[in-house]
Design a protein around this motif. Structure first.
Motif, mmCIF file in Angstrom:
data_model
loop_
_atom_site.group_PDB
_atom_site.id
_atom_site.type_symbol
_atom_site.label_atom_id
_atom_site.label_comp_id
_atom_site.label_asym_id
_atom_site.label_seq_id
_atom_site.Cartn_x
_atom_site.Cartn_y
_atom_site.Cartn_z
ATOM 1 N N THR A 31 0.833 -1.203 0.000
ATOM 2 C CA THR A 31 0.000 0.000 0.000
ATOM 3 C C THR A 31 0.867 1.251 0.000
ATOM 4 O O THR A 31 0.599 2.211 -0.730
ATOM 5 N N SER A 32 1.910 1.239 0.816
ATOM 6 C CA SER A 32 2.838 2.377 0.854
ATOM 7 C C SER A 32 3.563 2.547 -0.470
ATOM 8 O O SER A 32 3.777 3.668 -0.942
ATOM 9 N N ARG A 33 3.916 1.435 -1.083
ATOM 10 C CA ARG A 33 4.639 1.478 -2.353
ATOM 11 C C ARG A 33 3.824 2.158 -3.445
ATOM 12 O O ARG A 33 4.339 2.979 -4.201
ATOM 13 N N ARG A 63 2.741 -11.237 -11.858
ATOM 14 C CA ARG A 63 2.218 -10.283 -10.885
ATOM 15 C C ARG A 63 0.996 -10.865 -10.180
ATOM 16 O O ARG A 63 0.127 -11.453 -10.824
ATOM 17 N N ASP A 64 0.960 -10.680 -8.864
ATOM 18 C CA ASP A 64 -0.239 -11.064 -8.124
ATOM 19 C C ASP A 64 -1.052 -9.808 -7.824
ATOM 20 O O ASP A 64 -0.661 -8.688 -8.192
ATOM 21 N N ILE A 65 -2.166 -9.959 -7.140
ATOM 22 C CA ILE A 65 -3.080 -8.842 -6.906
ATOM 23 C C ILE A 65 -2.440 -7.717 -6.096
ATOM 24 O O ILE A 65 -2.840 -6.561 -6.209
ATOM 25 N N THR A 66 -1.402 -8.029 -5.320
ATOM 26 C CA THR A 66 -0.745 -7.007 -4.489
ATOM 27 C C THR A 66 0.389 -6.302 -5.222
ATOM 28 O O THR A 66 0.982 -5.369 -4.680
ATOM 29 N N ASN A 67 0.715 -6.742 -6.432
ATOM 30 C CA ASN A 67 1.855 -6.179 -7.157
ATOM 31 C C ASN A 67 1.483 -5.260 -8.306
ATOM 32 O O ASN A 67 2.313 -4.961 -9.157
ATOM 33 N N MET A 68 0.233 -4.813 -8.333
ATOM 34 C CA MET A 68 -0.214 -3.882 -9.362
ATOM 35 C C MET A 68 -0.972 -2.734 -8.698
ATOM 36 O O MET A 68 -1.873 -2.975 -7.889
#
Length: 247
Positions: A59-61, A210-215
């Motif tokens: 989230t911070s990223r 990519r997974d759901i947290t990497n986009m």
């Protein structure tokens, strides 16, 4: 002069060592990616605290344009996340029904639905419409006559059609993408009144690994969905808590 050359050589050696360490770390991360199965196996080892930290980091990223206060509002407590590290099978599409049964107090109730229209007991969150459609096919094993699995994603479906569906249909399990789920909850068509669990399809990776947290286009809506005040209140409800599971 010789001393200066020695310093330069030492600094270069240190830099090379750092690069090797960084490459090793990337290699270790890459080792978790089972491209053939389409899975990021790192999620198999993440307990509640590691998952909370992982979501906070992502989230911070992607939330660089958000203030520290806005970011803190998006964080999820580890106490809201159910530890599923005991699950031994690969977190594949076909194993999802078994996973749901394993982490449900009353597996037989997965085939039922609340009497209230558009109020599922289970919401499954996927990164994209095609993946959501695949998961719908997997969980149809719990579908009963008059109690269909709700398809709450943008692929081939207009939001108006889904609003109409939810307002006239009982459903026990809904599968959707983060932003579409947010829109339907905000509309009032999708009710979380009887929600017992939210399952994040986290292990699945696309062709770009990519997974759901990497986009950004999926991670930020996911964080906004999971951190809604009405959902946070349900995570903390001791009598009838809503569980958050990462698959």
């Amino acid at each position: 002069m010789a001393a200066l050359e020695q310093k330069i050589m030492k600094r270069k050696a240190d830099d090379d060592g750092s690069k090797k360490k960084k490459k090793k770390k990337v290699h270790e991360d890459e080792a978790d990616l089972d491209v053939e199965a389409g899975l990021n196996r790192a999620f198999e080892r993440m307990d509640s605290q590691l998952l909370a930290d992982h979501i906070a980091q992502k989230t911070s990223r992607f939330g660089t344009d958000l203030s520290p206060i806005e970011l803190s509002d998006l964080y999820i407590s580890a106490t809201a996340i159910k530890d599923t590290t005991s699950w031994q099978k690969p977190r594949s599409q076909n194993s999802l029904p078994d996973f749901l049964e394993a982490f449900s107090e009353n597996p037989e109730k997965l085939q039922s639905a609340p009497r209230k229209l558009g109020a599922p007991h289970t919401i499954i969150v996927a990164a994209a419409g095609q993946r959501a459609a695949d998961l719908v096919r997997s969980v149809r094993t719990f579908q009963q006559k008059g109690i269909p699995v709700a398809k709450l994603f943008a692929k081939h479906f207009k939001v108006e059609e889904q609003v109409a569906f939810l307002k006239k249909t009982r459903t026990g399990i809904a599968v959707g993408t983060p932003q579409r789920l947010i829109d339907l909850i905000n509309d009032g068509a999708l009710s979380i009144e009887h929600l017992k669990r939210i399952v994040i399809d986290a292990s699945h990776i696309d062709q770009k690994k990519r997974d759901i947290t990497n986009m950004k286009e999926t991670m930020l809506p996911l964080a906004k969905l999971l951190s809604r005040k009405d959902l946070k209140d349900k995570y903390a409800n001791e009598e009838k808590p809503t569980e958050l599971l990462f698959y």
